[in-house]
Design an enzyme around this catalytic site. Structure first.
Site, PDB file in Angstrom:
ATOM      1  CD  GLU A   1      10.537 -15.748 -16.399  1.00 47.16           C
ATOM      2  OE1 GLU A   1      11.148 -15.613 -17.467  1.00 47.16           O
ATOM      3  OE2 GLU A   1      10.185 -16.826 -15.927  1.00 47.16           O
TER       4      GLU A   1
ATOM      5  CE1 TYR B   1      10.314  -6.348  -9.561  1.00 50.87           C
ATOM      6  CE2 TYR B   1       8.761  -7.348 -11.074  1.00 50.87           C
ATOM      7  CZ  TYR B   1       9.530  -7.417  -9.940  1.00 50.87           C
ATOM      8  OH  TYR B   1       9.532  -8.554  -9.187  1.00 50.87           O
TER       9      TYR B   1
HETATM   10  C1  COA Z   1       6.125  -7.227  -5.463  1.00 45.74           C
HETATM   11  C2  COA Z   1       6.715  -7.005  -4.067  1.00 45.74           C
HETATM   12  C3  COA Z   1       8.111  -7.619  -3.996  1.00 45.74           C
HETATM   13  C4  COA Z   1       6.804  -5.480  -3.824  1.00 45.74           C
HETATM   14  O1  COA Z   1       7.347  -5.256  -2.537  1.00 45.74           O
HETATM   15  P1  COA Z   1       6.691  -4.170  -1.569  1.00 45.74           P
HETATM   16  O2  COA Z   1       7.593  -4.005  -0.402  1.00 45.74           O
HETATM   17  O3  COA Z   1       5.280  -4.549  -1.294  1.00 45.74           O
HETATM   18  O4  COA Z   1       6.715  -2.875  -2.496  1.00 45.74           O
HETATM   19  P2  COA Z   1       6.996  -1.373  -2.043  1.00 45.74           P
HETATM   20  O5  COA Z   1       6.279  -1.080  -0.762  1.00 45.74           O
HETATM   21  O6  COA Z   1       8.451  -1.132  -2.102  1.00 45.74           O
HETATM   22  O7  COA Z   1       6.245  -0.562  -3.165  1.00 45.74           O
HETATM   23  C5  COA Z   1       6.879  -0.079  -4.262  1.00 45.74           C
HETATM   24  C6  COA Z   1       5.815   0.224  -5.319  1.00 45.74           C
HETATM   25  O8  COA Z   1       5.120  -0.973  -5.659  1.00 45.74           O
HETATM   26  C7  COA Z   1       3.727  -0.718  -5.786  1.00 45.74           C
HETATM   27  N1  COA Z   1       3.000  -1.408  -4.695  1.00 45.74           N
HETATM   28  C8  COA Z   1       3.540  -2.189  -3.759  1.00 45.74           C
HETATM   29  N2  COA Z   1       2.599  -2.684  -2.946  1.00 45.74           N
HETATM   30  C9  COA Z   1       1.423  -2.198  -3.372  1.00 45.74           C
HETATM   31  C10 COA Z   1       0.090  -2.366  -2.948  1.00 45.74           C
HETATM   32  N3  COA Z   1      -0.224  -3.130  -1.886  1.00 45.74           N
HETATM   33  N4  COA Z   1      -0.866  -1.739  -3.640  1.00 45.74           N
HETATM   34  C11 COA Z   1      -0.547  -0.969  -4.697  1.00 45.74           C
HETATM   35  N5  COA Z   1       0.718  -0.786  -5.150  1.00 45.74           N
HETATM   36  C12 COA Z   1       1.683  -1.379  -4.490  1.00 45.74           C
HETATM   37  C13 COA Z   1       3.577   0.738  -5.707  1.00 45.74           C
HETATM   38  O9  COA Z   1       3.731   1.257  -7.014  1.00 45.74           O
HETATM   39  C14 COA Z   1       4.751   1.182  -4.868  1.00 45.74           C
HETATM   40  O10 COA Z   1       5.125   2.468  -5.188  1.00 45.74           O
HETATM   41  P3  COA Z   1       4.616   3.688  -4.277  1.00 45.74           P
HETATM   42  O11 COA Z   1       5.058   3.394  -2.882  1.00 45.74           O
HETATM   43  O12 COA Z   1       5.305   4.873  -4.892  1.00 45.74           O
HETATM   44  O13 COA Z   1       3.124   3.714  -4.424  1.00 45.74           O
HETATM   45  C15 COA Z   1       5.790  -7.601  -2.974  1.00 45.74           C
HETATM   46  O14 COA Z   1       4.517  -7.045  -3.095  1.00 45.74           O
HETATM   47  C16 COA Z   1       5.717  -9.118  -2.984  1.00 45.74           C
HETATM   48  O15 COA Z   1       6.523  -9.788  -2.353  1.00 45.74           O
HETATM   49  N6  COA Z   1       4.715  -9.679  -3.683  1.00 45.74           N
HETATM   50  C17 COA Z   1       4.503 -11.139  -3.697  1.00 45.74           C
HETATM   51  C18 COA Z   1       5.625 -11.848  -4.418  1.00 45.74           C
HETATM   52  C19 COA Z   1       5.787 -11.316  -5.806  1.00 45.74           C
HETATM   53  O16 COA Z   1       4.836 -11.119  -6.527  1.00 45.74           O
HETATM   54  N7  COA Z   1       7.057 -11.086  -6.204  1.00 45.74           N
HETATM   55  C20 COA Z   1       7.408 -10.589  -7.528  1.00 45.74           C
HETATM   56  C21 COA Z   1       7.422 -11.695  -8.519  1.00 45.74           C
HETATM   57  S1  COA Z   1       7.926 -11.136 -10.140  1.00 45.74           S
END
Ligand code: COA
EC number: 2.3.1.266
Length: 151
Positions: free
Chosen positions: A105, A117
């Protein structure tokens, strides 16, 4: 980013994981809940980059279903494909264990997580209205599922 490893979380990882939790979320889990996760028996994986923990995921597994309880990447390393790598690793591992579906979620406002996701095969299956406390009032939770293609 070739120097990364996927390892099981141990209780020694608590401090660094809780530090990431506090940095990564506007409303983080409490220290007590995080400690019970780190020390508990859920399926729990970290990514290290040159021995430094930069990401983690906690997963509850019941029969052939898994639920992602918490996934986060250290903000200093976000947007570099780490979250995607962790999800892909998790899907491969769970698939090998015979898990058929993964649930999670996510806050409706969490566009980065929703984009990740969706691109990794999750789709929306339900909405829980006003589920999360938010800075201003409450916000909906999107429930998502991903079906794993087991052999
Ligand atoms: C959500 C989270 C786990 C994603 O991890 P991440 O390492 O930043 O993500 P990735 O670099 O693998 O990115 C994968 C995709 O996510 C999106 N994305 C990630 N970071 C982004 C950013 N700063 N801006 C825009 N899109 C982003 C993009 O769609 C990206 O795809 P692309 O590379 O083809 O553009 C991370 O941002 C995080 O820890 N956020 C805070 C905690 C959280 O919200 N967890 C999820 C709770 S449900």
């Amino acid at each position: 980013m070739n120097e990364i490893s996927f390892l099981e979380i141990t209780s020694d990882d608590f401090d660094v994981i809780y530090e990431i939790e506090l940095k990564a979320y506007p409303i983080p889990w409490s220290e007590k809940i995080m400690r019970s996760m780190v020390e508990g028996h859920e399926y729990k994986i970290k990514i290290t980059y040159y021995d430094k923990v930069i990401a983690y995921v906690f997963v509850m597994v019941v029969l052939d279903e898994a639920t992602i309880l918490n996934i986060a990447v250290d903000p200093d390393y976000q947007g570099q494909g780490i979250g995607q790598k962790l999800l892909r690793y998790l899907k491969a591992q769970l698939s090998q264990k015979g898990i058929r579906s993964i649930f999670l979620e996510v806050r409706q406002s969490n566009q980065n997580a929703l984009a990740l996701y969706t691109s990794e095969g999750f789709h929306e299956i339900d909405i829980r209205k006003n589920y999360y406390p938010a800075k201003n009032g409450r916000e909906d939770a999107i429930i998502m599922a991903c079906v794993l293609m087991n052999e």
